[in-house]
Design an enzyme around this catalytic site. Structure first.
Site, PDB file in Angstrom:
ATOM      1  N   ASP A  89     -10.971 -51.836  65.950  1.00  0.00           N
ATOM      2  CA  ASP A  89     -11.467 -52.863  65.023  1.00  0.00           C
ATOM      3  C   ASP A  89     -12.336 -53.806  65.842  1.00  0.00           C
ATOM      4  O   ASP A  89     -12.341 -53.759  67.077  1.00  0.00           O
ATOM      5  CB  ASP A  89     -10.266 -53.618  64.423  1.00  0.00           C
ATOM      6  CG  ASP A  89     -10.711 -54.768  63.530  1.00  0.00           C
ATOM      7  OD1 ASP A  89     -11.580 -54.547  62.673  1.00  0.00           O
ATOM      8  OD2 ASP A  89     -10.219 -55.904  63.715  1.00  0.00           O
ATOM      9  N   SER A  90     -13.028 -54.691  65.145  1.00  0.00           N
ATOM     10  CA  SER A  90     -13.857 -55.685  65.821  1.00  0.00           C
ATOM     11  C   SER A  90     -13.009 -56.712  66.590  1.00  0.00           C
ATOM     12  O   SER A  90     -13.549 -57.440  67.406  1.00  0.00           O
ATOM     13  CB  SER A  90     -14.712 -56.410  64.790  1.00  0.00           C
ATOM     14  OG  SER A  90     -13.892 -56.922  63.756  1.00  0.00           O
ATOM     15  N   TYR A 132     -18.071 -58.340  63.367  1.00  0.00           N
ATOM     16  CA  TYR A 132     -18.963 -57.260  62.937  1.00  0.00           C
ATOM     17  C   TYR A 132     -19.533 -57.587  61.546  1.00  0.00           C
ATOM     18  O   TYR A 132     -20.581 -57.090  61.177  1.00  0.00           O
ATOM     19  CB  TYR A 132     -18.195 -55.935  62.844  1.00  0.00           C
ATOM     20  CG  TYR A 132     -17.911 -55.212  64.143  1.00  0.00           C
ATOM     21  CD1 TYR A 132     -18.090 -55.819  65.388  1.00  0.00           C
ATOM     22  CD2 TYR A 132     -17.444 -53.890  64.125  1.00  0.00           C
ATOM     23  CE1 TYR A 132     -17.799 -55.128  66.567  1.00  0.00           C
ATOM     24  CE2 TYR A 132     -17.173 -53.200  65.292  1.00  0.00           C
ATOM     25  CZ  TYR A 132     -17.342 -53.816  66.512  1.00  0.00           C
ATOM     26  OH  TYR A 132     -17.068 -53.129  67.669  1.00  0.00           O
ATOM     27  N   GLY A 133     -18.792 -58.409  60.805  1.00  0.00           N
ATOM     28  CA  GLY A 133     -19.085 -58.620  59.381  1.00  0.00           C
ATOM     29  C   GLY A 133     -20.433 -59.217  59.052  1.00  0.00           C
ATOM     30  O   GLY A 133     -20.921 -59.081  57.943  1.00  0.00           O
ATOM     31  N   CYS A 168     -11.493 -51.257  60.932  1.00  0.00           N
ATOM     32  CA  CYS A 168     -12.431 -52.296  60.496  1.00  0.00           C
ATOM     33  C   CYS A 168     -13.150 -51.864  59.212  1.00  0.00           C
ATOM     34  O   CYS A 168     -13.774 -50.799  59.173  1.00  0.00           O
ATOM     35  CB  CYS A 168     -13.440 -52.535  61.609  1.00  0.00           C
ATOM     36  SG  CYS A 168     -14.660 -53.779  61.214  1.00  0.00           S
ATOM     37  N   ASN A 169     -13.064 -52.703  58.191  1.00  0.00           N
ATOM     38  CA  ASN A 169     -13.723 -52.374  56.915  1.00  0.00           C
ATOM     39  C   ASN A 169     -15.235 -52.331  57.080  1.00  0.00           C
ATOM     40  O   ASN A 169     -15.911 -51.475  56.515  1.00  0.00           O
ATOM     41  CB  ASN A 169     -13.368 -53.418  55.859  1.00  0.00           C
ATOM     42  CG  ASN A 169     -11.941 -53.307  55.396  1.00  0.00           C
ATOM     43  OD1 ASN A 169     -11.652 -52.833  54.308  1.00  0.00           O
ATOM     44  ND2 ASN A 169     -11.002 -53.728  56.239  1.00  0.00           N
ATOM     45  N   THR A 170     -15.788 -53.278  57.865  1.00  0.00           N
ATOM     46  CA  THR A 170     -17.236 -53.323  58.048  1.00  0.00           C
ATOM     47  C   THR A 170     -17.716 -52.051  58.754  1.00  0.00           C
ATOM     48  O   THR A 170     -18.707 -51.431  58.327  1.00  0.00           O
ATOM     49  CB  THR A 170     -17.638 -54.578  58.859  1.00  0.00           C
ATOM     50  OG1 THR A 170     -17.034 -55.727  58.268  1.00  0.00           O
ATOM     51  CG2 THR A 170     -19.137 -54.753  58.886  1.00  0.00           C
ATOM     52  N   GLU A 192      -7.808 -66.557  61.426  1.00  0.00           N
ATOM     53  CA  GLU A 192      -7.655 -66.569  62.895  1.00  0.00           C
ATOM     54  C   GLU A 192      -7.186 -67.934  63.401  1.00  0.00           C
ATOM     55  O   GLU A 192      -6.578 -68.031  64.457  1.00  0.00           O
ATOM     56  CB  GLU A 192      -8.968 -66.158  63.569  1.00  0.00           C
ATOM     57  CG  GLU A 192      -9.309 -64.711  63.248  1.00  0.00           C
ATOM     58  CD  GLU A 192      -9.903 -63.908  64.383  1.00  0.00           C
ATOM     59  OE1 GLU A 192     -10.249 -64.495  65.425  1.00  0.00           O
ATOM     60  OE2 GLU A 192     -10.017 -62.684  64.226  1.00  0.00           O
ATOM     61  N   CYS A 236     -10.977 -56.313  53.789  1.00  0.00           N
ATOM     62  CA  CYS A 236     -11.223 -56.825  55.147  1.00  0.00           C
ATOM     63  C   CYS A 236      -9.875 -56.882  55.847  1.00  0.00           C
ATOM     64  O   CYS A 236      -8.858 -57.206  55.222  1.00  0.00           O
ATOM     65  CB  CYS A 236     -11.837 -58.225  55.068  1.00  0.00           C
ATOM     66  SG  CYS A 236     -11.978 -59.059  56.660  1.00  0.00           S
ATOM     67  N   THR A 237      -9.879 -56.570  57.143  1.00  0.00           N
ATOM     68  CA  THR A 237      -8.629 -56.515  57.909  1.00  0.00           C
ATOM     69  C   THR A 237      -7.794 -57.795  57.815  1.00  0.00           C
ATOM     70  O   THR A 237      -6.572 -57.742  57.912  1.00  0.00           O
ATOM     71  CB  THR A 237      -8.952 -56.303  59.403  1.00  0.00           C
ATOM     72  OG1 THR A 237      -9.992 -57.227  59.775  1.00  0.00           O
ATOM     73  CG2 THR A 237      -9.386 -54.883  59.676  1.00  0.00           C
ATOM     74  N   HIS A 238      -8.480 -58.940  57.679  1.00  0.00           N
ATOM     75  CA  HIS A 238      -7.778 -60.222  57.731  1.00  0.00           C
ATOM     76  C   HIS A 238      -7.124 -60.629  56.407  1.00  0.00           C
ATOM     77  O   HIS A 238      -6.258 -61.495  56.380  1.00  0.00           O
ATOM     78  CB  HIS A 238      -8.747 -61.330  58.137  1.00  0.00           C
ATOM     79  CG  HIS A 238      -9.195 -61.258  59.562  1.00  0.00           C
ATOM     80  ND1 HIS A 238      -9.810 -60.147  60.090  1.00  0.00           N
ATOM     81  CD2 HIS A 238      -9.114 -62.163  60.570  1.00  0.00           C
ATOM     82  CE1 HIS A 238     -10.097 -60.376  61.352  1.00  0.00           C
ATOM     83  NE2 HIS A 238      -9.683 -61.584  61.673  1.00  0.00           N
TER      84      HIS A 238
HETATM   85  N1  DGL Z   1     -12.548 -56.474  60.949  1.00  0.00           N
HETATM   86  C1  DGL Z   1     -13.587 -56.947  60.061  1.00  0.00           C
HETATM   87  C2  DGL Z   1     -13.503 -56.179  58.719  1.00  0.00           C
HETATM   88  O1  DGL Z   1     -12.474 -55.664  58.337  1.00  0.00           O
HETATM   89  C3  DGL Z   1     -13.508 -58.441  59.828  1.00  0.00           C
HETATM   90  C4  DGL Z   1     -13.875 -59.275  61.037  1.00  0.00           C
HETATM   91  C5  DGL Z   1     -15.317 -59.096  61.437  1.00  0.00           C
HETATM   92  O2  DGL Z   1     -16.223 -59.568  60.724  1.00  0.00           O
HETATM   93  O3  DGL Z   1     -15.554 -58.484  62.478  1.00  0.00           O
HETATM   94  O4  DGL Z   1     -14.490 -56.099  58.035  1.00  0.00           O
END
Ligand code: DGL
Length: 268
Positions: free
Chosen positions: A10-11, A42-43, A73-75, A152, A184-186
């Site tokens: 993931d990012s 990454y988003g 990571c979703n992005t 975060e 999104c992961t968060h």
């Molecule tokens: N991990 C990213 C996602 O799931 C979120 C954090 C980022 O923007 O890197 O899209």
């Protein structure tokens, strides 16, 4: 039986929400996690950059001898899957497909919302995948970029999170959605806050849970599942501060992270 580890990246620390689900679903599997904390987020980056970063993360994991890759990571899943699948000859799973399938089956009234980073929403990846499953479904995607820093900061259950969620999610007011994808992961950490805003009539879909089920099926189908008598071992790597990874990551994993190793990801 195959005891090689599963590689997850993931990012940053967000993908630990996927690791948490994998640990529950597949307690016998060894996992190697890489969080590209030096290059987070990454988003808000372009597809070219996210794809290049993702390929580097996977090269690092492949060097560790993993048997499959989970793009937590979703992005990265929204932007890089084609390039990833055509570059590497290893089973790869992103989060979009399983999240989309769960959303398409959950909706009773045919109206679904998707929230994610700017990048994920701009690609329309969830929307396209859900439409591919059922072209009659109505989709609305909203980017919620402030959610990542709020989580975060440890403020997921705060009044700030609630007011921010109300502001973003008001865009769904006239859409009549009955299902919302936490793309999104968060966002699983904002489950309670988002539920409070959306009310009991909206089902929240957490793709992290779905991807854990899908990973089990994939490993079983490919004969890659590990031996039942082995207890999973976990190893964590990050491209920036290991102290921050341990501190912030613990909230995502819901358990202490004993040790983290720093990786110079630019070498890959
Ligand atoms: N991990 C990213 C996602 O799931 C979120 C954090 C980022 O923007 O890197 O899209």
């Amino acid at each position: 039986m195959d005891d090689r580890p599963i590689g997850v990246f993931d990012s940053g620390v967000g993908g630990l929400t996927v690791v948490k689900e994998l640990m529950e679903e597949l307690p016998n599997e060894n996992i190697i996690y890489f969080g590209d904390t030096a290059r987070l987020p990454y988003g808000s980056r372009s597809a070219d950059v996210v794809t290049r970063y993702s390929l580097q993360c996977i090269r690092f994991l492949m060097e560790k001898g993993v048997k499959a890759i989970i793009v937590a990571c979703n992005t990265a899943s929204a932007m890089g899957m084609d390039a990833i699948k055509s570059t590497f000859d290893i089973p790869v799973m992103g989060v979009i497909e399983s999240g989309a399938r769960a959303a398409a089956t959950s909706s009773k009234n045919g109206s679904i919302g998707v929230i994610g980073t700017e990048g994920t929403i701009a690609t329309g990846a969830y929307q396209k995948e859900i439409k591919r499953i059922n072209p009659h479904l109505k989709l609305t995607g909203i980017a919620c970029p402030l959610f990542v820093p709020i989580v975060e900061e440890g403020w997921a259950d705060s009044e700030i999170a609630y007011l921010t969620a109300r502001k973003y999610l008001s865009a769904f007011e006239d859409k009549g959605i009955d299902t919302l994808v936490l793309g999104c992961t968060h966002y699983p950490l904002l489950f309670n806050t988002i539920s409070r805003v959306m009310g009991p009539g909206v089902t929240l879909v957490n793709p992290a849970k779905q991807v854990a089920h899908a990973t089990r099926h994939m490993l079983e189908d490919k004969g890659l599942i590990s031996a039942r008598n082995c207890q999973g071992r976990y190893k964590y790597y990050a491209s920036d501060s290991v102290e921050r990874f341990q501190r912030v990551g613990t909230a995502f994993l819901k358990k202490a992270i004993q040790s983290v190793e720093r990786v110079d990801i630019h070498r890959y």
